[in-house]
Design a protein around this motif. Structure first.
Motif, PDB file in Angstrom:
ATOM      1  N   ALA A 198       0.791  -4.478  -6.059  1.00 53.32           N
ATOM      2  CA  ALA A 198       1.660  -5.005  -4.784  1.00 53.32           C
ATOM      3  C   ALA A 198       1.718  -3.826  -4.571  1.00 53.32           C
ATOM      4  O   ALA A 198       2.594  -2.754  -5.360  1.00 53.32           O
ATOM      5  CB  ALA A 198       2.237  -6.280  -5.206  1.00 53.32           C
ATOM      6  N   THR A 199       1.861  -3.517  -2.859  1.00 53.56           N
ATOM      7  CA  THR A 199       2.716  -2.226  -2.304  1.00 53.56           C
ATOM      8  C   THR A 199       2.913  -2.240  -1.035  1.00 53.56           C
ATOM      9  O   THR A 199       2.367  -4.089  -0.526  1.00 53.56           O
ATOM     10  CB  THR A 199       1.640  -1.212  -1.649  1.00 53.56           C
ATOM     11  N   VAL A 200       4.420  -2.264  -0.749  1.00 46.13           N
ATOM     12  CA  VAL A 200       5.005  -1.811   0.093  1.00 46.13           C
ATOM     13  C   VAL A 200       4.374  -0.670   1.281  1.00 46.13           C
ATOM     14  O   VAL A 200       5.251  -0.609   1.202  1.00 46.13           O
ATOM     15  CB  VAL A 200       6.217  -2.989   0.608  1.00 46.13           C
ATOM     16  N   PRO A 201       3.761  -0.888   1.891  1.00 45.95           N
ATOM     17  CA  PRO A 201       3.392   0.410   3.279  1.00 45.95           C
ATOM     18  C   PRO A 201       5.134   0.715   3.888  1.00 45.95           C
ATOM     19  O   PRO A 201       5.596   0.276   3.898  1.00 45.95           O
ATOM     20  CB  PRO A 201       2.677  -0.018   4.273  1.00 45.95           C
ATOM     21  N   GLY A 202       4.609   2.358   3.380  1.00 44.63           N
ATOM     22  CA  GLY A 202       5.957   2.791   3.864  1.00 44.63           C
ATOM     23  C   GLY A 202       5.409   4.127   4.692  1.00 44.63           C
ATOM     24  O   GLY A 202       4.421   4.364   5.320  1.00 44.63           O
ATOM     25  N   ASP A 203       6.384   4.467   5.574  1.00 47.95           N
ATOM     26  CA  ASP A 203       6.178   5.907   6.748  1.00 47.95           C
ATOM     27  C   ASP A 203       5.470   6.976   5.914  1.00 47.95           C
ATOM     28  O   ASP A 203       4.624   7.522   6.275  1.00 47.95           O
ATOM     29  CB  ASP A 203       7.406   6.028   7.471  1.00 47.95           C
ATOM     30  N   ASP A 204       6.072   7.000   4.633  1.00 46.96           N
ATOM     31  CA  ASP A 204       5.633   8.321   3.712  1.00 46.96           C
ATOM     32  C   ASP A 204       5.672   8.124   2.281  1.00 46.96           C
ATOM     33  O   ASP A 204       5.968   8.099   1.677  1.00 46.96           O
ATOM     34  CB  ASP A 204       6.937   9.636   3.788  1.00 46.96           C
ATOM     35  N   ALA A 250       6.776   2.232   0.167  1.00 48.28           N
ATOM     36  CA  ALA A 250       8.098   2.070  -0.045  1.00 48.28           C
ATOM     37  C   ALA A 250       8.472   0.988  -1.354  1.00 48.28           C
ATOM     38  O   ALA A 250       9.533   1.510  -1.785  1.00 48.28           O
ATOM     39  CB  ALA A 250       9.120   1.067   1.092  1.00 48.28           C
ATOM     40  N   ALA A 251       7.738   0.052  -1.957  1.00 49.07           N
ATOM     41  CA  ALA A 251       8.555  -0.476  -2.948  1.00 49.07           C
ATOM     42  C   ALA A 251       6.449  -1.050  -3.256  1.00 49.07           C
ATOM     43  O   ALA A 251       5.984  -0.767  -2.998  1.00 49.07           O
ATOM     44  CB  ALA A 251       8.902  -1.612  -3.029  1.00 49.07           C
ATOM     45  N   ILE A 252       6.417  -1.255  -4.610  1.00 46.92           N
ATOM     46  CA  ILE A 252       5.251  -1.323  -5.930  1.00 46.92           C
ATOM     47  C   ILE A 252       6.002  -2.407  -6.393  1.00 46.92           C
ATOM     48  O   ILE A 252       7.142  -2.471  -6.715  1.00 46.92           O
ATOM     49  CB  ILE A 252       4.497  -0.232  -6.213  1.00 46.92           C
ATOM     50  N   GLY A 253       4.864  -3.182  -7.192  1.00 45.72           N
ATOM     51  CA  GLY A 253       5.218  -3.649  -8.070  1.00 45.72           C
ATOM     52  C   GLY A 253       3.642  -4.262  -8.924  1.00 45.72           C
ATOM     53  O   GLY A 253       2.437  -3.930  -8.556  1.00 45.72           O
ATOM     54  N   ARG A 254       3.632  -4.779  -9.913  1.00 41.49           N
ATOM     55  CA  ARG A 254       2.540  -4.874 -10.262  1.00 41.49           C
ATOM     56  C   ARG A 254       2.747  -6.501 -11.538  1.00 41.49           C
ATOM     57  O   ARG A 254       3.763  -6.856 -12.175  1.00 41.49           O
ATOM     58  CB  ARG A 254       2.308  -4.488 -11.978  1.00 41.49           C
ATOM     59  N   CYS A 255       1.392  -7.128 -11.358  1.00 40.42           N
ATOM     60  CA  CYS A 255       1.549  -8.608 -12.585  1.00 40.42           C
ATOM     61  C   CYS A 255       0.882  -9.008 -12.941  1.00 40.42           C
ATOM     62  O   CYS A 255      -0.228  -8.474 -12.582  1.00 40.42           O
ATOM     63  CB  CYS A 255       2.020  -9.805 -10.942  1.00 40.42           C
ATOM     64  N   VAL A 256       0.480  -9.710 -13.850  1.00 38.03           N
ATOM     65  CA  VAL A 256      -0.863  -9.938 -15.119  1.00 38.03           C
ATOM     66  C   VAL A 256      -0.068 -11.718 -14.515  1.00 38.03           C
ATOM     67  O   VAL A 256       0.439 -12.164 -15.536  1.00 38.03           O
ATOM     68  CB  VAL A 256      -0.534  -9.426 -15.949  1.00 38.03           C
ATOM     69  N   VAL A 257      -1.672 -12.580 -14.421  1.00 34.03           N
ATOM     70  CA  VAL A 257      -1.144 -14.023 -14.865  1.00 34.03           C
ATOM     71  C   VAL A 257      -2.162 -13.973 -15.532  1.00 34.03           C
ATOM     72  O   VAL A 257      -2.896 -13.711 -15.709  1.00 34.03           O
ATOM     73  CB  VAL A 257      -1.909 -14.874 -13.853  1.00 34.03           C
TER      74      VAL A 257
END
Length: 336
Positions: A239-245, A248-255
């Protein structure tokens, strides 16, 4: 504590109870008008030469002189959970192992020796789920040789605090000079409440960690081996939350069946306290629900107060602690 029919405290444990969960009371001061006592609950990991060794849930070892005991009894191996999904240690250990696979592994009885060129202790340590098929000293010799052939220090990952965990093995490693370097907790909780915490920020989900995601990841200089570990697991999402530079945030998930794991949830320091970690986890949780998961787990270090408060607010609670023990330094190596 055990109290007799006549109202006296009694010691109802013996050396035959080594390996069982016990509750003991011991005298710590007897030279004051009112005697002072302390209570200890944990697994009785040894009872030798008049000294009891009890390992608490967090892995801490407590030594108690037999002569100081005033009461003791065997207690249930694991108290019933009052919230969250039910899960055994072995189930969680195997799920966690599948979510962070090494590049190379080999069986030693029921132990798994794992290596990934040194990328994280989890992928470069022994997972001892059962009997190695050899006496412990011989098994540890095999372990040290196997990692030495790969230019890696030998680590053994153990757990404490739940039914079926490895308090006795932890104590045996410490007795042989193995050093505990890292302790963290594995927390579990229901998945739906995490998904319900949807934020207003767009989150981009991908099957692969792209350059932007890796730029935000805290482990810099990620190698090809690291990418293989990050991408391992039954159903992996980034997961990625796009930011200006950059992100802005990331994460990883395994199902993996009913379980979804969360890891690498990181936020740009300039964007913290805006709910972005929650946003990332919510988006990943919704995807995991779509794939049939219903429960969640994550790992958090014991001194990370901010993360622990966040996860507790989402309904997570500690299931067990896990530890990494490093082999003793070879004589004359100069290592501390």
């Amino acid at each position: 504590m055990e109290i007799s029919a006549k109202g006296r405290l009694e010691v109802r444990i013996t050396t035959a109870d080594v390996g069982k969960r016990v509750s003991v009371r011991c005298l710590i001061e007897s030279s004051v008008p009112e005697e002072k006592f302390t209570d200890t609950v944990g697994v009785l990991t040894s009872w030798d030469d008049g000294v009891l060794l009890i390992t608490r849930k967090n892995g801490e070892s407590v030594r108690i002189a037999e002569s100081a005991l005033v009461a003791g009894k065997v207690v249930p191996s694991a108290p019933a959970r009052r919230r969250g999904p039910a899960a055994s240690y072995e189930e969680l250990a195997r799920v966690a192992a599948r979510a962070w696979r090494p590049v190379e592994s080999e069986r030693l009885g029921e132990w798994e020796l794992r290596a990934a060129s040194g990328f994280t202790r989890r992928a470069n340590s022994v997972l001892p789920l059962g009997d190695p098929g050899l006496p412990l000293d011989e098994a540890l010799s095999v372990v040290r040789r196997w990692y030495g052939e790969r230019g890696l220090p030998a680590y053994v990952q153990t757990a404490t605090g739940a039914e079926g965990t490895q308090e006795v093995l932890s104590a045996e490693l410490e007795r042989r000079g193995w050093v505990r370097e890292v302790t963290a907790d594995l927390w579990i909780g229901a998945l739906a409440p995490v998904a319900d915490r949807a934020g207003g920020t767009d989150v981009v989900l991908s099957r692969q960690a792209d350059e932007a995601w890796l730029a935000r990841y805290q482990r810099k200089g990620v190698s090809e081996v690291a990418l293989r570990v990050l991408g391992s697991g039954p159903s992996v999402w980034f997961a990625t939350v796009p930011g200006d530079d950059g992100p802005a945030a990331i994460g990883r998930c395994v199902v993996d069946g009913r379980w979804a794991s969360f890891a690498a949830v990181e936020v740009d320091p300039a964007m913290r306290r805006r709910g972005l970690a929650t946003t990332v986890m919510s988006a990943l949780a919704r995807r995991a629900l779509d794939e049939g998961a219903s429960a969640a787990w994550l790992q958090v270090e014991q001194d990370n107060a901010g993360a622990r408060a966040l996860y507790a607010g989402m309904g997570f609670a500690a299931h067990h602690a896990y530890h990494h023990y490093r082999e003793p330094a070879a004589p004359g190596s100069g290592q501390s």
